[in-house]
Design a protein around this motif. Structure first.
Motif, PDB file in Angstrom:
ATOM      1  N   ASN A  15      53.771  60.280  -5.217  1.00  0.00           N
ATOM      2  CA  ASN A  15      54.363  58.939  -5.216  1.00  0.00           C
ATOM      3  C   ASN A  15      53.932  58.152  -6.450  1.00  0.00           C
ATOM      4  OD1 ASN A  15      51.676  58.500  -4.554  1.00  0.00           O
ATOM      5  ND2 ASN A  15      52.142  56.724  -3.271  1.00  0.00           N
ATOM      6  N   ARG A  16      53.412  58.855  -7.446  1.00  0.00           N
ATOM      7  CA  ARG A  16      52.967  58.193  -8.670  1.00  0.00           C
ATOM      8  C   ARG A  16      54.164  57.711  -9.483  1.00  0.00           C
ATOM      9  NH1 ARG A  16      47.894  59.425 -10.631  1.00  0.00           N
ATOM     10  NH2 ARG A  16      48.406  57.780 -12.138  1.00  0.00           N
ATOM     11  N   CYS A  17      54.039  56.518 -10.039  1.00  0.00           N
ATOM     12  CA  CYS A  17      55.058  56.041 -10.965  1.00  0.00           C
ATOM     13  C   CYS A  17      54.905  56.802 -12.284  1.00  0.00           C
ATOM     14  CB  CYS A  17      54.912  54.545 -11.183  1.00  0.00           C
ATOM     15  SG  CYS A  17      55.306  53.561  -9.715  1.00  0.00           S
ATOM     16  N   PHE A 169      56.170  47.609 -20.634  1.00  0.00           N
ATOM     17  CA  PHE A 169      54.801  48.008 -20.314  1.00  0.00           C
ATOM     18  C   PHE A 169      53.821  46.840 -20.441  1.00  0.00           C
ATOM     19  CE2 PHE A 169      55.518  49.129 -24.806  1.00  0.00           C
ATOM     20  CZ  PHE A 169      54.485  48.440 -25.431  1.00  0.00           C
ATOM     21  N   GLN A 170      54.320  45.670 -20.874  1.00  0.00           N
ATOM     22  CA  GLN A 170      53.479  44.474 -20.940  1.00  0.00           C
ATOM     23  C   GLN A 170      53.712  43.543 -19.751  1.00  0.00           C
ATOM     24  OE1 GLN A 170      54.942  43.793 -24.955  1.00  0.00           O
ATOM     25  NE2 GLN A 170      52.862  43.928 -25.788  1.00  0.00           N
ATOM     26  N   ALA A 171      54.517  44.009 -18.789  1.00  0.00           N
ATOM     27  CA  ALA A 171      54.726  43.254 -17.554  1.00  0.00           C
ATOM     28  C   ALA A 171      53.438  43.227 -16.742  1.00  0.00           C
ATOM     29  CB  ALA A 171      55.854  43.887 -16.733  1.00  0.00           C
ATOM     30  N   GLN A 172      53.277  42.198 -15.933  1.00  0.00           N
ATOM     31  CA  GLN A 172      52.067  42.078 -15.121  1.00  0.00           C
ATOM     32  C   GLN A 172      51.961  43.222 -14.113  1.00  0.00           C
ATOM     33  OE1 GLN A 172      51.689  38.137 -13.448  1.00  0.00           O
ATOM     34  NE2 GLN A 172      51.702  37.143 -15.455  1.00  0.00           N
ATOM     35  N   VAL A 173      53.077  43.609 -13.502  1.00  0.00           N
ATOM     36  CA  VAL A 173      53.024  44.686 -12.505  1.00  0.00           C
ATOM     37  C   VAL A 173      52.610  46.001 -13.143  1.00  0.00           C
ATOM     38  CG1 VAL A 173      55.490  45.273 -12.745  1.00  0.00           C
ATOM     39  CG2 VAL A 173      54.274  45.828 -10.643  1.00  0.00           C
ATOM     40  N   PHE A 174      52.968  46.206 -14.402  1.00  0.00           N
ATOM     41  CA  PHE A 174      52.649  47.469 -15.077  1.00  0.00           C
ATOM     42  C   PHE A 174      51.141  47.648 -15.218  1.00  0.00           C
ATOM     43  CE2 PHE A 174      52.871  50.809 -18.272  1.00  0.00           C
ATOM     44  CZ  PHE A 174      54.023  51.490 -17.907  1.00  0.00           C
ATOM     45  N   GLN A 175      50.415  46.534 -15.304  1.00  0.00           N
ATOM     46  CA  GLN A 175      48.963  46.631 -15.447  1.00  0.00           C
ATOM     47  C   GLN A 175      48.323  47.136 -14.160  1.00  0.00           C
ATOM     48  OE1 GLN A 175      48.613  46.172 -18.665  1.00  0.00           O
ATOM     49  NE2 GLN A 175      50.729  45.428 -18.566  1.00  0.00           N
ATOM     50  N   GLU A 176      48.992  46.916 -13.015  1.00  0.00           N
ATOM     51  CA  GLU A 176      48.495  47.428 -11.737  1.00  0.00           C
ATOM     52  C   GLU A 176      48.821  48.907 -11.545  1.00  0.00           C
ATOM     53  OE1 GLU A 176      49.163  44.965  -8.192  1.00  0.00           O
ATOM     54  OE2 GLU A 176      50.171  43.538  -9.515  1.00  0.00           O
ATOM     55  N   LEU A 177      49.861  49.382 -12.222  1.00  0.00           N
ATOM     56  CA  LEU A 177      50.397  50.721 -11.930  1.00  0.00           C
ATOM     57  C   LEU A 177      49.599  51.862 -12.550  1.00  0.00           C
ATOM     58  CD1 LEU A 177      54.250  50.313 -12.346  1.00  0.00           C
ATOM     59  CD2 LEU A 177      53.007  50.801 -10.256  1.00  0.00           C
ATOM     60  N   LYS A 178      49.354  51.753 -13.849  1.00  0.00           N
ATOM     61  CA  LYS A 178      48.816  52.869 -14.621  1.00  0.00           C
ATOM     62  C   LYS A 178      49.642  54.144 -14.352  1.00  0.00           C
ATOM     63  CE  LYS A 178      44.001  51.253 -14.680  1.00  0.00           C
ATOM     64  NZ  LYS A 178      44.320  50.131 -15.463  1.00  0.00           N
ATOM     65  N   PRO A 179      50.927  54.114 -14.691  1.00  0.00           N
ATOM     66  CA  PRO A 179      51.786  55.259 -14.379  1.00  0.00           C
ATOM     67  C   PRO A 179      51.445  56.497 -15.199  1.00  0.00           C
ATOM     68  CG  PRO A 179      52.972  53.686 -15.732  1.00  0.00           C
ATOM     69  CD  PRO A 179      51.664  53.052 -15.390  1.00  0.00           C
ATOM     70  N   VAL A 180      51.877  57.623 -14.683  1.00  0.00           N
ATOM     71  CA  VAL A 180      51.728  58.888 -15.397  1.00  0.00           C
ATOM     72  C   VAL A 180      52.635  58.862 -16.627  1.00  0.00           C
ATOM     73  CG1 VAL A 180      52.078  61.379 -15.253  1.00  0.00           C
ATOM     74  CG2 VAL A 180      51.177  60.123 -13.283  1.00  0.00           C
ATOM     75  N   TYR A 181      52.105  59.253 -17.760  1.00  0.00           N
ATOM     76  CA  TYR A 181      52.855  59.259 -19.022  1.00  0.00           C
ATOM     77  C   TYR A 181      53.161  60.711 -19.380  1.00  0.00           C
ATOM     78  CZ  TYR A 181      53.775  58.455 -24.047  1.00  0.00           C
ATOM     79  OH  TYR A 181      54.329  58.400 -25.302  1.00  0.00           O
ATOM     80  N   ILE A 182      54.439  61.049 -19.420  1.00  0.00           N
ATOM     81  CA  ILE A 182      54.839  62.417 -19.758  1.00  0.00           C
ATOM     82  C   ILE A 182      55.875  62.359 -20.877  1.00  0.00           C
ATOM     83  CG2 ILE A 182      55.885  64.564 -18.948  1.00  0.00           C
ATOM     84  CD1 ILE A 182      54.841  63.938 -16.173  1.00  0.00           C
ATOM     85  N   GLU A 183      55.562  63.036 -21.963  1.00  0.00           N
ATOM     86  CA  GLU A 183      56.470  63.054 -23.106  1.00  0.00           C
ATOM     87  C   GLU A 183      57.095  64.434 -23.238  1.00  0.00           C
ATOM     88  OE1 GLU A 183      56.538  62.169 -27.930  1.00  0.00           O
ATOM     89  OE2 GLU A 183      54.795  61.633 -26.720  1.00  0.00           O
ATOM     90  N   LEU A 184      58.414  64.481 -23.120  1.00  0.00           N
ATOM     91  CA  LEU A 184      59.129  65.741 -23.342  1.00  0.00           C
ATOM     92  C   LEU A 184      59.044  66.055 -24.832  1.00  0.00           C
ATOM     93  CD1 LEU A 184      62.279  65.163 -21.083  1.00  0.00           C
ATOM     94  CD2 LEU A 184      60.123  66.259 -20.502  1.00  0.00           C
ATOM     95  N   ASP A 185      58.614  67.254 -25.136  1.00  0.00           N
ATOM     96  CA  ASP A 185      58.309  67.553 -26.538  1.00  0.00           C
ATOM     97  C   ASP A 185      59.156  68.647 -27.161  1.00  0.00           C
ATOM     98  OD1 ASP A 185      57.310  69.593 -25.038  1.00  0.00           O
ATOM     99  OD2 ASP A 185      55.214  69.333 -25.623  1.00  0.00           O
ATOM    100  N   LEU A 430      47.049  59.449 -21.592  1.00  0.00           N
ATOM    101  CA  LEU A 430      46.417  60.743 -21.355  1.00  0.00           C
ATOM    102  C   LEU A 430      47.244  61.861 -21.972  1.00  0.00           C
ATOM    103  CD1 LEU A 430      45.332  60.468 -17.602  1.00  0.00           C
ATOM    104  CD2 LEU A 430      43.863  60.349 -19.624  1.00  0.00           C
ATOM    105  N   ASP A 431      46.570  62.898 -22.438  1.00  0.00           N
ATOM    106  CA  ASP A 431      47.297  64.039 -22.975  1.00  0.00           C
ATOM    107  C   ASP A 431      47.876  64.868 -21.831  1.00  0.00           C
ATOM    108  OD1 ASP A 431      45.281  65.834 -21.973  1.00  0.00           O
ATOM    109  OD2 ASP A 431      44.066  65.380 -23.732  1.00  0.00           O
ATOM    110  N   ILE A 432      48.729  65.812 -22.160  1.00  0.00           N
ATOM    111  CA  ILE A 432      49.461  66.579 -21.154  1.00  0.00           C
ATOM    112  C   ILE A 432      48.525  67.418 -20.292  1.00  0.00           C
ATOM    113  CG2 ILE A 432      49.901  68.592 -22.608  1.00  0.00           C
ATOM    114  CD1 ILE A 432      52.440  66.954 -20.238  1.00  0.00           C
ATOM    115  N   ASP A 433      47.428  67.934 -20.853  1.00  0.00           N
ATOM    116  CA  ASP A 433      46.490  68.738 -20.065  1.00  0.00           C
ATOM    117  C   ASP A 433      45.816  67.902 -18.983  1.00  0.00           C
ATOM    118  OD1 ASP A 433      47.061  71.006 -21.525  1.00  0.00           O
ATOM    119  OD2 ASP A 433      45.444  70.669 -22.978  1.00  0.00           O
TER     120      ASP A 433
END
Length: 679
Positions: A15-17, A169-185, A430-433
Motif C-alpha cells: 500500500n506504499r505510495c 513533491f513540495q506539498a505538505q502531504v508529500f512530506q508525510e508520505l515518503k513514497p517509494v521512488y522508482i525510475e524506469l531506466d 533511495l537507489d534501486i537496490d
C-alpha cells in the motif's frame, strides 16, 4: 527484478505510495495501460488537464474531486470552507469511499496546493483524517524534467507562505508520505548510446562543453524541411509560431480545400477536445496521426507522420514514409466518469460523452508541449525562445537518434537549466537496490493492514451514526428509529472492542521473528487457525445485524426520503455481507491475492427494501397551518424556520402541501423560496 517489475510489485502487493518516473521513452504509459487491465484494486486515473486526462483514459483532477478552480490554502479554515461549498453527490462520494489506488498521470504539472486539496478531500470522505490521502495508495507518474506546474506571480505571492516551491513533491502531504521512488531506466525510444548520454546530461543539468558542441553541430540555419523532406516535423515553443508555419505551408498548396468537423455527443467540454473541432486539409498537406489505430490492422500510431494523398467529402487517404497508403477512418475519444456499483466495492467507469473525428492534425509544426509522449524519426527544433525548464529536453528526446535532429538555432545555455528543487529532490532518493530490499517488509505490512481492516468496524459505526442523525431530521419518517439504530450501533461497538484485540493477535502472528526468513510471508504459522476462530465468532453476530437491516421497519411518505433510506440501507447491508464473505474466504487463502480474490468473488442479493408509506391525502395538522399563517404574515421560509426552530426543509414541506392542494400559488413566493420549494 528490473525497475518496471519492481514498480508493479509495489503497486500490486503493497500500500506504499509510489513515484514512478523515468526518462522520455522508458515505458511509463505502457505501465499505466498494463495496470488498468490487471490491477485488482479499485482504481481511478486522473490528470491535471482535460487533454491529458483523455489521453490517459481517465478524468481531470478537478472533476473527480469537485475542486473549485481557485487556489487551495492548506489551513483548517480553508478546508472547512471547501467542504461547506462542496456539493458532491452520493454516487461520487461512494467512488471516493471505495477508492484504493489513485493514479495521477503527468504529475509534473500538478501544483503543490492542488495535491494538498486532493489529500483533504480523501481524508474527509474516507473518514480517515489522520492518514495521508485517507489511506488511499497513490501512484504518481511523470517526469519532473519535462513540463512544470504553472504558478502565476500573483498566485505564488499567496502560496509562498505555505510552500517552498510549486512542485507536487513540495506539498505538505508529500512530506508525510515518503513514497517509494522508482525510475524506469531502459530507454525504448533511443538506441544510440552517445545520444542517450547527451540526453541524460541535458536532463540532469550536467551537459559538458563537448556534448553541447556535438548538439550544436546539428545547427543548420537555412534548413527548410518542407522543401527537403516530407517527413521532418518542426517543434517550436509557442502556439503562434506553430500556427504561422502550418498556415503558411497550407496556403502554398494548390488545390481544393476540404473541411471536416468533429461529431460530438453528450458531455464533452471544449477544454477536453483532443484536437481542433474543425480540420482543414488539402492534398499534399503534412499531417500527423494523433491516436493509435483502433482497428485490427494497426496501420498508424500516435505521432506517425504522412502526407495527404487524396481527399473527398467523406474520405481521407494519407501516404506515409513507408509508402503505404492509409484510408483514414474516424476515431473516437471518450469522456468518462467513475461511478461506484451499488452493493459492491467496484469502481467502474461509464462513458458520458464522445468526440469523433479523423485523427489528424497539420504537422509541418507542433508545439513542444503537444509533442510530449510522442516519438519521431526526424525533427526540426526551434528552441530559441524556450521559456520553461525541461522544454529543450522534451524536444530533443522526441527523436530516436541525433542524426534525425536539426536545430534552427543554436541551443542557448539558459534553456538547459532545470529547477534546482527538482535536482535536489531526485538526487536524494533511495537507489534501486535499497528500494528492492524494502519490498518484502512492505508486502508484510500490507498483508497486516488488509487482515486488520477486515476486522475493523469503525467505518461502519461512523456511517450508521451519521445515518441515524440524518433520519432524526426527517419529519416524514414513520416508525421507531431509535429501536432500529441503537441495537445495530451498539452491536457493532461491542464487536469493535473484540476486533481490536484480534487485530493485535494478527500483528503478533505476522511479525513473530521466527517466521522470517524461512517461510513465505503469506503463510505465518497459526494464522489460518486464528482466522477460522475469528470468523466463527464474528460472522454469526454480523449476520444478525444484516438480518436487522433487511427487516428495517422505517417508512416514509416522501419519495426523496425513501430514496435516501434505501440507498443507505442497501450500502450498509452490502458492506456487512461483504465483510462476512471475506472472513470466510481468508480462512483458505490468507494472502494479499486471496483478499482481492475474495472481494472479486463477492455477490450481493438486494433485500428489496419497501420503505414508501401511503401518502396521506389530507394534511391538516396544526404545525403545517402554523407555518402557513407565518407565510401569510410576510415571512420567508428561512425566517419561518428560524421563528419555529425547524429546518428550512421541514417548512418547505409544510408549504408544498398547500401548493399541491391549490390553496397557495407558488408565484406568491420570493425567488429564493421558490428554489427551496422546488427541491
Amino acid at each position: 527484478m528490473n525497475a518496471y517489475e519492481l514498480a508493479y510489485e509495489y503497486v500490486q502487493h503493497t500500500n506504499r505510495c509510489i513515484f514512478l518516473t523515468g526518462k522520455a521513452g522508458t515505458g511509463k504509459t505502457t505501465f499505466l495501460h498494463r495496470l488498468k487491465k490487471e490491477c485488482p484494486k479499485q482504481l481511478t486515473v486522473v490528470a491535471p488537464t482535460g487533454v491529458a486526462a483523455i489521453n490517459a483514459e481517465g478524468v481531470t483532477i478537478h472533476s473527480l474531486f469537485q475542486l473549485p478552480p481557485q487556489l487551495f490554502i492548506p489551513t483548517i479554515e480553508a478546508r472547512r470552507q471547501l467542504f461547506s461549498e462542496m456539493q458532491m453527490r452520493g454516487t461520487k462520494q461512494r467512488v471516493l469511499r471505495n477508492l484504493e489506488l489513485l493514479v495521477i498521470d503527468e504529475v509534473s504539472m500538478v501544483r503543490a496546493d492542488l495535491l494538498d486539496a486532493i489529500d483533504a478531500v480523501l481524508r474527509h470522505f474516507k473518514h480517515q483524517p489522520r492518514l495521508p490521502f485517507g489511506g488511499v495508495q497513490v501512484l504518481f507518474i511523470g517526469d519532473l524534467f519535462q513540463l512544470s506546474p504553472v504558478a502565476r506571480e500573483s498566485e505564488w505571492q499567496i502560496l509562498r507562505e505555505f510552500y517552498s516551491g510549486p512542485y507536487f513533491f513540495q506539498a505538505q502531504v508529500f512530506q508525510e508520505l515518503k513514497p517509494v521512488y522508482i525510475e524506469l531506466d531502459h530507454v525504448f525510444r533511443q538506441t544510440n548510446n552517445d545520444f542517450v548520454e547527451i540526453l541524460n546530461q541535458v536532463r540532469n543539468n550536467t551537459l559538458s562543453a563537448e556534448s553541447l558542441k556535438i548538439l550544436n553541430k546539428r545547427y543548420i540555419p537555412d534548413f527548410e524541411p518542407s522543401r527537403q523532406s516530407e517527413h521532418y516535423i518542426t517543434l517550436s515553443t509557442h502556439n503562434s509560431k506553430v500556427d504561422a508555419i502550418n498556415q503558411r505551408e497550407m496556403q502554398m498548396l494548390k488545390g481544393k480545400e476540404y473541411i471536416y468537423n468533429a461529431e460530438i455527443k453528450d458531455t464533452f467540454p471544449e477544454s477536453m477536445f483532443p484536437i481542433d473541432k474543425t480540420l482543414t486539409l488539402k492534398v499534399g498537406a503534412r499531417v500527423m496521426f494523433v491516436k493509435n489505430d483502433s482497428s485490427q490492422e494497426k496501420l498508424y500510431y500516435n505521432g506517425k507522420l504522412g502526407v495527404v494523398k487524396s481527399l473527398s467529402a467523406t474520405t481521407i487517404q494519407v501516404i506515409c514514409e513507408d509508402n503505404k497508403v492509409i484510408d483514414v477512418h474516424s476515431e473516437t475519444w471518450e469522456n468518462i466518469r467513475y461511478t461506484a456499483v451499488a452493493g459492491s466495492d467496484t469502481v467502474t467507469s461509464e462513458v458520458i460523452g464522445s468526440f469523433s473525428h479523423f485523427p489528424l492534425r497539420l504537422a509541418w509544426a507542433i508545439t513542444i508541449h503537444k509533442a510530449q509522449g510522442l516519438t519521431f524519426d526526424r525533427v526540426v527544433i526551434d528552441a530559441a525562445d524556450a521559456f520553461a525548464a525541461g522544454q529543450v529536453y522534451v524536444a530533443l528526446s522526441r527523436c530516436r537518434s541525433l542524426d534525425g535532429v536539426v536545430l534552427l538555432t543554436p541551443i542557448p545555455s539558459r534553456a538547459l537549466t532545470n529547477a534546482r528543487d527538482v535536482l535536489y529532490f531526485t538526487d536524494n532518493q533511495l537507489d534501486i537496490d535499497s528500494t528492492h530490499m524494502l519490498l518484502q517488509p512492505a508486502k508484510m505490512e500490507y498483508l497486516t493492514i488488509l487482515l486488520c481492516a477486515a476486522y475493523d468496524f469503525r467505518g461502519l459505526i461512523s456511517r450508521f451514526s451519521s445515518f441515524s442523525r440524518a433520519v432524526k431530521t426527517m419529519d416524514s419518517i414513520q416508525g421507531d428509529a431509535p429501536s432500529f439504530f441503537i441495537p445495530v450501533i451498539g452491536g457493532l461497538e461491542g464487536l469493535q472492542i473484540i476486533a481490536e484485540r484480534f487485530q493485535q493477535q494478527i500483528r503478533q502472528i505476522i511479525y513473530t521473528p521466527v517466521s522470517l526468513p524461512s517461510r513465505p510471508i503469506a503463510s505465518p504459522p497459526n494464522l489460518v487457525e486464528r482466522l477460522k476462530a475469528a470468523a466463527n465468532y464474528f460472522s454469526p453476530k454480523l449476520k444478525q445485524i444484516i438480518d436487522a437491516i433487511a427487516k428495517c421497519s422505517l417508512r416514509t411518505n416522501d419519495k426523496s426520503d425513501a430514496a435516501f433510506l434505501k440507498q443507505n440501507l442497501s450500502d450498509l447491508h452490502a458492506d456487512i455481507a461483504r465483510i462476512v464473505h471475506i472472513h470466510s474466504a481468508l480462512i483458505t487463502d490468507p494472502t494479499i491475492d486471496g483478499y482481492f480474490q475474495a472481494r472479486k468473488s463477492f455477490r450481493w442479493v438486494d433485500p428489496k427494501f419497501v420503505l414508501q408509506a401511503t401518502r396521506r391525502k389530507v394534511r391538516s395538522d396544526a404545525s403545517a397551518f402554523q407555518s402557513l399563517i407565518l407565510f401569510y404574515r410576510g415571512m420567508t421560509i428561512p425566517q419561518i424556520a428560524k421563528e419555529r426552530k425547524m429546518t428550512q426543509r421541514t417548512i418547505a414541506k409544510h408549504l408544498r402541501f398547500f401548493i399541491d392542494q391549490d390553496m397557495v400559488n407558488i408565484s406568491n413566493f420570493q425567488p429564493s423560496d421558490q428554489i427551496l420549494l422546488a427541491k
